[in-house]
Design an enzyme around this catalytic site. Sequence first.
Site, PDB file in Angstrom:
ATOM      1  N   GLU A 139      50.283  70.579  12.269  1.00 33.92           N
ATOM      2  CA  GLU A 139      49.946  70.847  10.634  1.00 33.92           C
ATOM      3  C   GLU A 139      48.963  71.613  10.631  1.00 33.92           C
ATOM      4  OE1 GLU A 139      50.834  66.652   7.950  1.00 33.92           O
ATOM      5  OE2 GLU A 139      49.407  68.141   7.309  1.00 33.92           O
ATOM      6  N   GLU A 146      44.574  72.836   1.131  1.00 29.05           N
ATOM      7  CA  GLU A 146      44.779  72.096  -0.014  1.00 29.05           C
ATOM      8  C   GLU A 146      43.176  72.160  -1.194  1.00 29.05           C
ATOM      9  OE1 GLU A 146      45.750  67.484   3.034  1.00 29.05           O
ATOM     10  OE2 GLU A 146      43.897  68.455   3.258  1.00 29.05           O
ATOM     11  N   ASP A 158      46.662  72.776   6.859  1.00 28.74           N
ATOM     12  CA  ASP A 158      46.614  72.521   6.087  1.00 28.74           C
ATOM     13  C   ASP A 158      45.972  73.541   5.235  1.00 28.74           C
ATOM     14  OD1 ASP A 158      47.974  70.825   6.573  1.00 28.74           O
ATOM     15  OD2 ASP A 158      46.881  69.503   6.543  1.00 28.74           O
TER      16      ASP A 158
END
Length: 311
Positions: free
Chosen positions: A124, A128, A126
């Site tokens: 992953e 966020e 990310d």
Amino acid sequence: MAFLQDKLLFSVFLVFCMTVLVSSARNRRYTPPSVTHLTDLFPHVPITDGFSNFFGASNTQLTGNGSMATLALNKSSGSGLASKNKYYYGFFSAAIKLPSGLSSGVVVAFYLSNADVFPHNHDEIDIELLGHDKRNDWIFQTNIYANGSVSTGREEKFYLWFDPTAEHHQYSILWNSHHIVFLVDNVPVRELPRNSAVFPSKPMSVYATIWDGSEWATHGGKYPVNYKNAPFIASFADMEMSGCVSNPTAGSGGWSCSKNNPSNLDPVEGQEFATLSKQQVMAMDWARSKLMVYSYCKDTSRFKVLPPECK
């Protein structure tokens, strides 16, 4: 008694002043350094062409002939989009406008993942955006997993130098064989070199989502989502996905990679994307010195032995 009352009033006043100062510091708006606008170098991908519904279809609306999407979170569901293709390296970007008002526990994410294909050893990358309570701004969090290292995420958190709910701002990821770079409005805020102990190595899909992160997102879950303020609506536009599109290689179990970029700029193999320029390094130093509020490399309570890339 009067003396004690005066002393108490002074203490209350002092605490109030310190709170105001801290709040002002957190909400201070900076002028970022000038940098090359990487987002101007690659084409926009219509959402209708590049994405399919991931979840919460009833909370997803497309506008602008499919060039923009609004994703909503309410008590029933969040919502999200997933790219139709899987990518192995490239430049990925979205212009996002975040929900206004109190949004503790809300998570708006733009990220790459292959958990659907590799549930036990997924990768992953990310971005966020973590909702705020009445005392804090939105938090920009970056994180990286590789080969299923879900217990050892590499989080870094930043305040933003603008109001992310007032208009769209660009959030971008550059991922190639040299490094991973996270950018906000084209300003690099974090770079992870290829020789890191954690570096994604398998093709991934691109996701855009909004969801309920009450258990952890705001002060470790102290402030959950208050659905009296729902619906929470995030807007995604100017999507960019330029790099390699992955397809299974018949009979070999591997992957072949074909370029998916109509311009002559190549974020995968182009030398101009192999290292950060001096201007970009200076801009990243600016962002990290003024806006970073957490780095896993400084969290000795969590990592008794710091990951090797922190040394």
